[in-house]
Design an enzyme around this catalytic site. Structure first.
Site, PDB file in Angstrom:
ATOM      1  N   THR A 101      89.554  -7.525  47.942  1.00  0.00           N
ATOM      2  CA  THR A 101      89.250  -7.286  49.357  1.00  0.00           C
ATOM      3  C   THR A 101      88.247  -6.154  49.529  1.00  0.00           C
ATOM      4  OG1 THR A 101      91.403  -8.104  50.091  1.00  0.00           O
ATOM      5  CG2 THR A 101      90.245  -6.604  51.584  1.00  0.00           C
ATOM      6  N   SER A 140      87.721 -15.874  53.766  1.00  0.00           N
ATOM      7  CA  SER A 140      88.714 -14.899  53.345  1.00  0.00           C
ATOM      8  C   SER A 140      88.215 -14.306  52.035  1.00  0.00           C
ATOM      9  CB  SER A 140      90.070 -15.584  53.118  1.00  0.00           C
ATOM     10  OG  SER A 140      90.937 -14.770  52.352  1.00  0.00           O
ATOM     11  N   THR A 141      88.661 -13.114  51.715  1.00  0.00           N
ATOM     12  CA  THR A 141      88.362 -12.588  50.377  1.00  0.00           C
ATOM     13  C   THR A 141      88.787 -13.597  49.322  1.00  0.00           C
ATOM     14  OG1 THR A 141      88.580 -10.264  51.010  1.00  0.00           O
ATOM     15  CG2 THR A 141      88.995 -10.796  48.696  1.00  0.00           C
ATOM     16  N   ASN A 142      89.865 -14.335  49.611  1.00  0.00           N
ATOM     17  CA  ASN A 142      90.469 -15.197  48.602  1.00  0.00           C
ATOM     18  C   ASN A 142      89.663 -16.447  48.276  1.00  0.00           C
ATOM     19  OD1 ASN A 142      92.425 -13.281  48.852  1.00  0.00           O
ATOM     20  ND2 ASN A 142      93.888 -14.601  49.920  1.00  0.00           N
ATOM     21  N   THR A 187      83.164 -16.780  -2.397  1.00  0.00           N
ATOM     22  CA  THR A 187      84.361 -17.093  -1.614  1.00  0.00           C
ATOM     23  C   THR A 187      85.441 -16.101  -2.006  1.00  0.00           C
ATOM     24  OG1 THR A 187      85.072 -18.705  -3.279  1.00  0.00           O
ATOM     25  CG2 THR A 187      83.799 -19.553  -1.422  1.00  0.00           C
ATOM     26  N   SER A 318      74.080  10.496   7.141  1.00  0.00           N
ATOM     27  CA  SER A 318      75.128  11.457   6.833  1.00  0.00           C
ATOM     28  C   SER A 318      74.658  12.877   7.106  1.00  0.00           C
ATOM     29  CB  SER A 318      75.553  11.333   5.370  1.00  0.00           C
ATOM     30  OG  SER A 318      76.466  12.348   5.017  1.00  0.00           O
ATOM     31  N   SER A 319      75.598  13.690   7.557  1.00  0.00           N
ATOM     32  CA  SER A 319      75.303  15.114   7.770  1.00  0.00           C
ATOM     33  C   SER A 319      75.537  15.920   6.500  1.00  0.00           C
ATOM     34  CB  SER A 319      76.185  15.655   8.898  1.00  0.00           C
ATOM     35  OG  SER A 319      77.559  15.535   8.540  1.00  0.00           O
ATOM     36  N   LYS A 324      71.374   9.178   2.453  1.00  0.00           N
ATOM     37  CA  LYS A 324      72.255   8.074   2.814  1.00  0.00           C
ATOM     38  C   LYS A 324      71.801   7.446   4.136  1.00  0.00           C
ATOM     39  CE  LYS A 324      77.211   6.965   2.923  1.00  0.00           C
ATOM     40  NZ  LYS A 324      77.404   6.383   4.225  1.00  0.00           N
TER      41      LYS A 324
END
Length: 498
Positions: A101, A140-142, A187, A318-319, A324
């Site tokens: 609504t 209607s909202t519906n 697989t 990487s820090s 990397k």
């Protein structure tokens, strides 16, 4: 801040003078601050709401329920929204109580106030054109809200599918680029049989292409709408013929093949089409995530993993570990997929929560579907441009894997038998020798025969290469006989020594 006073069921409230929304929108904005995501985040929904209101205005005009002057003003206001104007005025959080609504009233009030200005009046002068009496007439909202949702989701899908199709095309191009590169298939993460890297990427493309078709099928279900059913599907407060006429007009405006639901009471409470659409998005998300997993595995390394492909480096990884580089783009696609899958569960639970003639949880359903489409669109574009297009192949690594694989023995099974093949595979595994060398050493096949049977032409598709009957018979009997002769020779030598 300058304000104007507006009145509703609960009393008076001051609304910003410059706002095109009104009192009910403001109350909803104060009540619901859950996601921080306003309706304006989804322009497709606003566009769809405007189309619903325009179709209703013209139908009411045709039925002499609305003057031409008011109908024209409402339609012009809706056209502004369809063109993308005033979207910042849709401030209500997408998650809300009331079965939508608040969203419907946000649209009614914005359209009313735009129309009022076009008629030469001030915002809030609703005696000249009212959000409920005029903009929301015969609705209607519906019925207006779920109908707009059906349209909005289709518009969002229209925006998304080209991104998915473009990703599919890029995968097809990689399939052609890598068509000559032989590699090992796997697989259960174990060596299987050879294939080409091109075949692997072609398979990615095909699986995504299937879901383009499925999305189209799901959109077709969203073309059956309950507009004209008003509150619970009985059509109260509408005139005879309204439902058919308003849907026809909406179909023309939206260019979507909309039709009235065969049973408006059922359609008002049923969320089946939304659940189906959500399931298709979940299916696609699973495929995209699986493909991203494969890309990460195939590029693992660079020296201690599979390393068969190289993903384009996008940022330091990487820090703490210099040099990397991480597969950040496939990782981001994985996380997008997880969110879409989670959203499908939210849609499922919301659909199940419907009671009697209405489902009050529609905002949750609509939010999750629109958000999933938006995320998938961005993620597919990211994956294509920042990953797929820049992938290169490590041809030498692929060749080494094939050469040293035990799995290629499968191609020889029809010619040396399963038992011989199993023994050779086990020996190769424990000695480090290649399958090819052991087969030739034991005279199971000649070097020429092995090369023929292990050629790409033989291994990568149903083979047209066959050994002659005599060659096969000789190959099947030669090795056991020679092995027995060798064994007899050893026994004789041992006796002579004694």
């Amino acid at each position: 801040m300058n304000t104007r006073s507006e009145y509703d069921l609960l009393g008076n409230m001051d609304v910003p003078s410059e706002a095109f929304y009104g009192i009910q929108t403001l109350r909803a904005a104060q009540n619901f601050s859950i996601t921080g995501v306003p309706i304006s985040h989804f322009p497709e929904l606003i566009k769809a709401l405007a189309m619903v209101k325009a179709a209703a205005a013209r139908t009411n005009q045709d039925m002499n329920l609305l003057s031409k002057e008011k109908a024209d003003a409402i339609v012009l206001a809706c056209q502004d929204l369809i063109l993308g104007k005033y979207h910042d005025q849709f401030i209500v959080d997408v998650i809300q109580g009331g079965a939508g609504t608040s969203t419907n009233m946000n649209a009614n009030e914005v359209i009313a106030n735009i129309a009022l200005e076009k008629l030469g009046h001030e915002k809030g002068e609703y005696k000249y054109l009212h959000p409920n009496d005029d903009v929301n007439r015969s609705q209607s909202t519906n019925d207006a809200y779920p109908t707009a949702a059906c349209l909005g989701i289709q518009f969002a899908a229209d925006n998304f599918v080209p991104s998915l199709a473009s990703l599919k095309k890029s995968l097809e191009m990689k399939g052609k680029e890598f068509a000559h590169i032989v590699k090992m298939g796997r697989t259960q993460l174990q060596d299987a049989v050879p294939m080409t890297l091109g075949q692997e990427f072609e398979a990615f493309a095909v699986t995504l292409g299937e879901d383009i078709d499925r999305i189209s099928e799901a959109c077709a279900l969203l073309c059956e709408v309950n507009l004209g059913g008003t509150a619970i599907g009985t059509g109260i407060n509408t005139s005879e013929g309204y439902a058919k006429s308003v849907v026809e007009k909406l179909a023309t405006i939206s260019t979507k093949p909309l039709v009235p639901a065969s049973n408006l009471v059922e359609a008002t409470s049923d969320m089946g089409a939304f659940v189906f659409f959500s399931g298709i998005l979940k299916r696609l998300a699973i495929k995209l995530s699986k493909m991203s997993n494969d890309l990460r595995l195939l590029s693992s390394g660079p020296r201690t993993g599979l390393g068969e492909i190289n993903l384009p480096p996008m940022q330091p990884g990487s820090s703490i570990m210099p040099g990397k580089v991480n597969p950040v783009i496939p990782e981001a696609m994985n996380q997008t997929a997880y969110q879409v899958i989670a959203s499908d569960l939210a849609v499922t639970l919301a659909a199940e929560a419907g009671q009697l003639q209405l489902n009050a949880m529609e905002p949750m359903i609509i939010y999750n579907l629109l958000n999933s489409l938006k995320m998938l669109k961005e993620a597919c574009q990211m994956l294509e441009k920042r990953c797929i297009n820049g992938i290169t192949a490590n041809e030498s690594k692929c060749a080494d894997h094939v050469e040293n694989s035990i799995g290629i023995i499968t191609a020889l099974v029809p010619h040396i038998g399963y038992s011989n093949a199993s023994r050779i595979a086990n020996t190769a595994l424990h000695t480090g020798n290649t399958v090819k060398a052991l087969v030739i050493e034991e005279n199971l096949l000649t070097e020429e025969q092995v090369n023929l049977l292990l050629s790409p032409e033989s291994m990568l598709s149903p083979s047209k290469i066959t050994l002659s009957s005599a060659e096969k018979a000789s190959s099947d009997t030669q090795a056991p006989a020679k092995k027995k002769a060798a064994s007899d020779k050893k026994v004789t030598a041992k006796k002579d020594k004694l």
